[in-house]
Design a protein around this motif. Sequence first.
Motif, PDB file in Angstrom:
ATOM      1  N   VAL A 199       1.011  -1.146  -0.016  1.00 43.20           N
ATOM      2  CA  VAL A 199      -0.020  -0.049  -0.127  1.00 43.20           C
ATOM      3  C   VAL A 199       0.889   1.071  -0.023  1.00 43.20           C
ATOM      4  O   VAL A 199       1.702   1.466   1.022  1.00 43.20           O
ATOM      5  N   LYS A 202       0.404   7.157  -0.759  1.00 39.49           N
ATOM      6  CA  LYS A 202      -0.747   8.039  -1.180  1.00 39.49           C
ATOM      7  C   LYS A 202      -1.873   7.213  -1.447  1.00 39.49           C
ATOM      8  O   LYS A 202      -2.795   7.985  -1.776  1.00 39.49           O
ATOM      9  N   GLU A 203      -2.055   6.025  -0.978  1.00 38.53           N
ATOM     10  CA  GLU A 203      -3.050   4.815  -1.236  1.00 38.53           C
ATOM     11  C   GLU A 203      -3.600   4.725   0.069  1.00 38.53           C
ATOM     12  O   GLU A 203      -4.939   3.714   0.169  1.00 38.53           O
ATOM     13  N   ASN A 206      -7.361   5.275   0.411  1.00 41.55           N
ATOM     14  CA  ASN A 206      -8.092   4.505  -0.825  1.00 41.55           C
ATOM     15  C   ASN A 206      -7.434   3.081  -1.142  1.00 41.55           C
ATOM     16  O   ASN A 206      -6.678   3.444  -2.218  1.00 41.55           O
ATOM     17  N   GLN A 207      -7.715   2.214  -0.474  1.00 39.26           N
ATOM     18  CA  GLN A 207      -7.214   0.745  -0.827  1.00 39.26           C
ATOM     19  C   GLN A 207      -7.971   0.114  -1.765  1.00 39.26           C
ATOM     20  O   GLN A 207      -7.987  -1.239  -1.634  1.00 39.26           O
ATOM     21  N   GLN A 210      -6.154  -2.632  -3.754  1.00 41.86           N
ATOM     22  CA  GLN A 210      -5.627  -3.705  -2.900  1.00 41.86           C
ATOM     23  C   GLN A 210      -6.742  -4.574  -2.621  1.00 41.86           C
ATOM     24  O   GLN A 210      -6.598  -5.791  -2.680  1.00 41.86           O
TER      25      GLN A 210
END
Length: 430
Positions: A199, A202-203, A206-207, A210
Amino acid sequence: MKTLTKLAGAAALGALMAGGAMAEGLYTPNLAYRTGPFAATGIPLMNGQKDYMELMNARDGGIGGIAIDFDECETGYSTEKGVECYEKTKGKAIVTQPWSTGITLQVLPKTNVDEIPILAPGYGFSPMADGKVFQWAFNIPLSYWDGASILIKYLGSQGDLSGKKIAFLHLDHPFGKEPLPYLEAAAEAQGFELVPIPVGLKEMQNQSAQWLQIRRERPDYVIMWGWGAMNAGAITEAVKTKFPMENMLGVWWAGHDADLKIVGDAGKGYKSVSWSFPNPEAPIMADLQKYVVEPGKTLSNAEEMSGVFYSRGLVISMVLGEGIRVAQEHAGKAEISPADLRWGLENLDITEERLEELGMTGMVPPFSTSCNNHTGHSGGWILEWDGEKFVKASDLIMPDSDMIAPLEEKAAMDYAEANQPWPVNEECGG
């Protein structure tokens, strides 16, 4: 008899200081992160650390009759800012507390020159356990490889892992990658499939990508190596995608009450390994109320103080405080040097008896350190979210030292060879 000996030692040290003027204070700076994407987890930890030292100063007149100057240098969890804080504080510090695996890795090569102990409780480079190679670094009381081992042992106790699939959801950062060597070795040895799912910074919030991969892979378990905003993001995604929460487990930094309170009952069954546990009935909590909370010296609040992370902050400063006390008794002086503190940190003996004396029974497992063992490998508990709070879901589980020790030794020597000239303490036994 041991209690009387320790009390006598403390009294003698206090008498040593009584005849002279109070010293300026022992400078123990904390490279804090109360701001940035990891602030939600950093704040309760920093508050617990600070309050323990506030208690020592207010109730006991410091440690060994000398005040603790517990300053903070804000890093925002930035490696660059962390190194700047280290350089800014190292001149008079007796310890550095980097508070990031990334910062720890940058500071680690400097320790042999600056000769200031790194105290990185439960984080940093796992091979720092090898005190023969890493003479100035301590990751007390558990390393990341220990934590990964305990999680795998717990899952193994639930059924044979052979043929199972474990997704490793981790922050794409030195912290998140740290347990991979152990997990890869365990997967090969036990016959399960390990699926690393990184991850990016920056993620974290908002995963969706993934968790789409997790839905496709359909793992039997998800191990989460998360931190800060990543934890809340992963837990809310798990609930949204209806992943069975009882099959999701996290490292100790992914066991934060506030993250689970976001989903409440929907998070029931989620688990985290931990080397600390809050005990509201512990005498230290009453002392904190009297000497720190009521005089208005805390930045915390009642809800935070009942949680896992605030309690862990107390334990972390206790480790430092005990290192200082042991060093003072050994050196026969209160104003200790960084080298004295190194001796103290590698001669800790945190027994059940000592925890009772400190008013911290049940808040951390017993452990001891040595010249060669800079971690302690205390063991940890599995905590489970019951919808409102974390509760213990296991007895103490010890890490798989037979598997970890050779990995530590090889990785430590590889590090030393790659960073020549690197001094090794050959006098430090096994």
